[in-house]
Design a protein around this motif. Structure first.
Motif, mmCIF file in Angstrom:
data_model
loop_
_atom_site.group_PDB
_atom_site.id
_atom_site.type_symbol
_atom_site.label_atom_id
_atom_site.label_comp_id
_atom_site.label_asym_id
_atom_site.label_seq_id
_atom_site.Cartn_x
_atom_site.Cartn_y
_atom_site.Cartn_z
ATOM 1 N N MET A 199 -3.426 5.165 0.000
ATOM 2 C CA MET A 199 -4.183 5.652 1.159
ATOM 3 C C MET A 199 -3.520 6.909 1.686
ATOM 4 O O MET A 199 -2.307 7.046 1.616
ATOM 5 C CB MET A 199 -4.248 4.578 2.256
ATOM 6 N N ILE A 252 0.851 -1.188 0.000
ATOM 7 C CA ILE A 252 0.000 0.000 0.000
ATOM 8 C C ILE A 252 0.886 1.237 0.000
ATOM 9 O O ILE A 252 1.844 1.333 0.766
ATOM 10 C CB ILE A 252 -0.950 0.004 1.223
ATOM 11 N N ARG A 264 -5.483 -8.261 3.209
ATOM 12 C CA ARG A 264 -4.970 -8.705 1.910
ATOM 13 C C ARG A 264 -4.122 -9.962 2.056
ATOM 14 O O ARG A 264 -4.240 -10.903 1.264
ATOM 15 C CB ARG A 264 -4.101 -7.599 1.285
ATOM 16 N N CYS A 268 -0.561 -0.496 -6.898
ATOM 17 C CA CYS A 268 -0.786 -0.460 -5.450
ATOM 18 C C CYS A 268 -1.990 0.396 -5.111
ATOM 19 O O CYS A 268 -2.325 1.337 -5.819
ATOM 20 C CB CYS A 268 0.428 0.156 -4.737
ATOM 21 N N ARG A 269 -2.612 0.075 -3.999
ATOM 22 C CA ARG A 269 -3.648 0.935 -3.464
ATOM 23 C C ARG A 269 -2.985 2.167 -2.834
ATOM 24 O O ARG A 269 -1.901 2.077 -2.271
ATOM 25 C CB ARG A 269 -4.433 0.148 -2.410
ATOM 26 N N ALA A 288 0.146 5.427 -8.236
ATOM 27 C CA ALA A 288 -0.310 4.229 -7.518
ATOM 28 C C ALA A 288 -0.812 3.182 -8.511
ATOM 29 O O ALA A 288 -0.482 2.004 -8.412
ATOM 30 C CB ALA A 288 -1.405 4.592 -6.515
ATOM 31 N N ARG A 289 -1.588 3.639 -9.477
ATOM 32 C CA ARG A 289 -2.114 2.706 -10.472
ATOM 33 C C ARG A 289 -0.979 2.095 -11.280
ATOM 34 O O ARG A 289 -0.958 0.898 -11.534
ATOM 35 C CB ARG A 289 -3.102 3.422 -11.388
ATOM 36 N N GLU A 303 -2.667 9.319 -7.611
ATOM 37 C CA GLU A 303 -3.488 8.182 -8.051
ATOM 38 C C GLU A 303 -2.868 7.488 -9.259
ATOM 39 O O GLU A 303 -2.871 6.265 -9.360
ATOM 40 C CB GLU A 303 -4.903 8.651 -8.420
#
Ligand code: GDP
Ligand code: MG
Length: 168
Positions: free
Chosen positions: A144, A113, A164, A141-142, A136-137, A133
């Motif tokens: 936060m 994450i 997870r 990964c997500r 992350a994409r 974002e």
């Protein structure tokens, strides 16, 4: 019943709040000049995920990340990873890609994450929400957003990682 123990590595540039995050989560405290987990490699905390006892071992570095000198022992056997950067440090955001590769080289693909820390300093933000974002994409990964200082989303990050790992 077997207890699940998960090793979690927290990586990212110096100063982004990694040690603070571990201390916040495992000890419930926050200080401005926290340097290192005192004399130990990791702190731990036990949580319950859907009735399952999970022991999270959060591994800290002693500042070696600033010299690119993290040893293999740090990564060895890691089950999950937090990739941290700071809202106020653009270089730490740009370094995410290289941190992801380092972890991948040592651990393979493990649940990861990306945490944008210090969102209490949004007025000094140097990373656009869309680009965070996008990165992350790109890294799979997500993302936060958290404030270790204000205790926002810290628990949520580690619960999400533990879930997870249990689901895998
Ligand atoms: P590390 O080098 O990644 O381990 O970072 P540290 O945990 O040592 O934190 C670096 C500095 O950032 C310290 O002065 C912390 O108190 C501060 N810090 C950590 N998290 C936050 C946060 O969420 N908000 C703010 N404002 N400061 C933070
Ligand atoms: Mg540290």
């Amino acid at each position: 019943e077997l207890e699940v123990a998960l090793k979690v590595v927290i990586v990212g540039d110096g100063g982004v709040g990694k040690s603070s995050m571990i201390q916040r989560y495992c000890r419930g405290t926050f200080t401005r000049d926290y340097k290192k987990t005192i004399g130990v490699d990791f702190l731990e905390r036990q949580i319950d995920i859907d009735g399952e006892e999970v022991r999270l071992m959060l591994w800290d570095t002693a500042g070696q990340e600033e010299f690119d000198a993290i040893t293999k022992a740090y990564y060895r056997g890691a089950h999950a990873c937090v990739l941290a950067f700071s809202t106020t440090d653009r270089d730490s955001f740009l370094a995410l890609h290289s941190w992801k590769l380092k972890v991948e080289n040592e651990c393979g693909e493990i649940p990861t994450i990306i945490v944008q820390n210090k969102i209490d300093l949004m007025d000094q933000c140097v990373v656009g929400p869309d680009e965070a974002e996008l990165v992350a994409r790109a890294l799979g990964c997500r993302l936060m957003r958290a404030s270790v200082k204000e205790d926002v989303n810290v628990g949520a990050v580690f619960r999400a990682l533990a879930s997870r790992c249990l689901a895998d």
